[in-house]
Design an enzyme around this catalytic site. Structure first.
Site, short mmCIF file in Angstrom:
data_model
loop_
_atom_site.label_atom_id
_atom_site.label_comp_id
_atom_site.label_asym_id
_atom_site.label_seq_id
_atom_site.Cartn_x
_atom_site.Cartn_y
_atom_site.Cartn_z
N GLY A 1 0.90 -1.25 -0.05
CA GLY A 1 0.06 -0.17 0.04
C GLY A 1 0.92 1.19 0.00
CG ASP B 1 -12.61 -6.24 -22.36
OD1 ASP B 1 -12.05 -7.20 -22.71
OD2 ASP B 1 -12.03 -5.19 -22.45
CD GLU C 1 2.90 -8.62 -5.19
OE1 GLU C 1 3.44 -9.26 -4.50
OE2 GLU C 1 2.50 -7.21 -4.72
CE LYS D 1 -8.49 -7.06 -24.01
NZ LYS D 1 -9.40 -5.98 -23.81
CB CYS E 1 5.40 -4.34 0.29
SG CYS E 1 6.40 -2.54 0.08
CE1 TYR E 2 1.41 1.03 5.41
CE2 TYR E 2 -0.57 -0.96 5.47
CZ TYR E 2 -0.09 0.41 5.85
OH TYR E 2 -0.60 1.04 7.26
CG HIS F 1 5.71 -6.02 -4.53
ND1 HIS F 1 4.48 -5.74 -3.98
CD2 HIS F 1 6.63 -4.72 -4.09
CE1 HIS F 1 4.53 -4.61 -3.22
NE2 HIS F 1 5.68 -3.88 -3.39
#
Ligand code: XMP
Length: 517
Positions: free
Chosen positions: A58, A231, A175, A373, A85-86, A173
């Site tokens: 964050g 989409d 991710e 996507k 992280c945060y 991170h």
């Protein structure tokens, strides 16, 4: 969205720009993941019975007075926790550690050294592994019982653990794709530490979404604007599967579509899927409003305004509508608010169908807002949409209006449509369509001299553009084998009247944008 029959990992969102990416990485392990605001109470978490909690990154500083904190009782639930992280910093502070802001913030690659071979979080990670850092604050003192199991050059506590409680934290991170072994770390947490069952799939996503859409919509009607892009097509197919004829789609032909596009949409949705579809042929309306206008921003405004007018007219003719379905994806959502209502900083704003009048306010139905996507494409395939729609290149809302550089006329649009169709056809024939992010043709308001047969011609110039990209934020021009450009150019000059010259655009983004206008 609920997932009663599937194990769940909850991502507590502290407003980090990667919160959705964390959820996506968990889904890639075939485990359901739900993003919730960090304000969720321990009681609410208990009711959801997740197998694990991930505290996201964050933008806040843990030392700020107003820094977001989770309910302190989440640490009493006996559920494994991974702080990123945060998320790590706030866990450290709440458990009695210290966090400081060093002079130097750290962004970018770092080399992680594993300090403890048998840490469950770092199983299978190379002794030296590339990770991605993005932080101001850093943990300077660990709470009791925690130990450090990984470090980088600049970060003493890059990975920490309290294995008896199943609490873990990483300063980097895992991710993001730049963290080379990030997926292994996520898998270690989700599958080993949390012991979540890997039985989640797109099929389960569809089942849950259908149940959720039925619950929300009840017996009411849903309106969906179909553009022919992936989409909105996937949204329509999904909602149709849930509520059948309670869905009405509106397809506006603005005359700025590609060759064959309107027919494809009608064929797929009206004929194959049997969806209630209102087709508004508004080509003349758009053209007459665009007459004499060359300024790109002015053109965009007109196209947007006329679209709203036509859409509004169609919507009113359908009768009582309560919901408006939109194919908003996660990247569209990174807006002023984070998707789960967490405190995200503004990164960019994006509007799909804004500008509808007050009395036509619908409740938005956005079943794809957690997806990326490529996940939407997977979903589209699963729903039975043809590849032609599912793997289609992005196409801008204002369509050929921003590719017909200068004034938009019916004649120029026809010329551009033919040029574009030949270019795309040659790309498909060469098997390169899937390697390219987006390919397009523009017609330039510049005339050049040429000869056709024995005749001197003085006609417009077209420019072809094909780019590779990850997210349209940056892009590079696609290096075609010369024979493909050669064939395309020959065909355009032979088959399309009104074009005297063919250019290939070799500008990257930045500095050039993908579209010309
Ligand atoms: P640019 O030209 O800014 O485009 O590099 C980035 C991506 O966005 C698409 N694009 C638009 N899409 N309305 C849209 O829905 C627009 O006005 C618009 N302008 C650009 C573009 O095709 C590319 O994929």
């Amino acid at each position: 969205m609920k997932a009663e029959q599937h194990d769940t990992i909850l991502v507590l969102d502290f407003g980090g720009q990667y919160s959705q990416l964390i959820a996506r990485r968990v889904r890639e392990q075939h485990v359901y993941s739900q993003i919730v605001p960090y304000t969720i109470t321990a009681k609410e978490i208990k009711a959801l019975a997740p197998k694990g909690l991930i505290l996201s990154g964050g933008p806040s500083s843990v030392s700020a007075a107003e820094s977001p904190r989770p309910d302190a009782r989440i640490f009493d639930l006996g559920i494994p926790i991974l702080g990123i992280c945060y998320g790590l910093q706030i866990m450290a502070i709440m458990k009695g550690g210290e966090v400081e802001r060093p002079l130097q913030k750290e962004y970018g690659f770092a080399h992680l050294t594993t300090l403890k071979k048998d840490s469950r979080l770092l199983q299978g990670i190379a002794p030296q592994s590339k990770v991605w850092m993005s932080h101001g604050d850093t943990v300077t003192s660990l709470p009791s019982y925690f130990s450090r199991v990984g470090a980088t050059e600049n970060c003493h506590y890059a990975v920490v653990e309290y294995p008896e409680k199943n609490w873990y934290g990483t300063q980097f991170h895992p991710e993001v794709a730049h963290t080379v072994e990030g997926n292994t770390i996520i898998a270690n947490f989700v599958l080993d530490i949390c012991q979540a069952q890997a039985d989640w799939s797109m099929e389960s996503f569809i089942e849950l979404q259908i149940a959720e859409i039925r619950r929300i919509v009840g017996k009411k009607q849903v309106l969906c604007g179909l553009s022919g892009g992936v989409d909105s097509s996937v949204v329509a197919a999904l909602i149709y599967k849930a509520i059948g004829d309670q869905l009405v789609c509106v397809f506006v032909n603005n005359g700025l579509l590609r060759k064959g596009e309107a027919d494809l949409v009608l064929e797929v949705f009206r004929d194959n899927f049997n969806i209630r579809l209102q087709y508004a042929d508004a080509q003349q309306q758009f053209l007459s409003q665009l007459k004499g206008v060359s300024d790109p921003e002015e053109k965009r405004k007109i196209i947007g305004r006329v679209f709203i007018e036509v859409f509004e007219q169609e919507a009113r003719s359908v009768g009582k509508i309560d919901f408006l379905a939109q194919g908003t994806l996660y990247p569209d959502v990174i807006e002023s608010m984070s998707p789960s209502g967490g405190p995200s900083v503004t990164i960019k704003s994006h509007h799909n169908v804004g500008g509808l009048p007050e009395d036509l306010r619908f409740t938005l139905l956005e079943p794809l807002r957690e997806l990326f996507k490529d996940e939407v494409r997977l979903l589209g395939k699963e729903l039975g949409l043809p590849d032609e729609i599912v793997f289609r290149h992005p196409f801008p809302g204002p369509g050929l209006g921003v590719r017909c550089v200068g004034e938009v006329t019916a004649e120029r649009l026809d010329t551009l449509r033919e040029v574009d169709a030949i270019f795309i056809d040659e790309i498909r024939k060469a098997g390169l369509y899937g390697d390219i992010w987006q390919a397009l043709a523009c017609l330039l308001p510049v005339k050049s001299v040429g000869v056709r047969g024995d005749e001197r011609i003085y006609e417009e110039v077209c420019s072809l553009r094909a780019v590779t990209s990850e997210d349209a934020m940056t892009a590079d021009w696609f290096p075609f084998p010369p024979e493909i450009l050669q064939r395309t150019s020959t065909r355009i000059c032979n088959e399309v009247g009104g074009v005297s010259r063919v250019l290939y655009d070799i500008t990257s983004k930045p500095p050039g944008t993908i579209e010309w206008e």
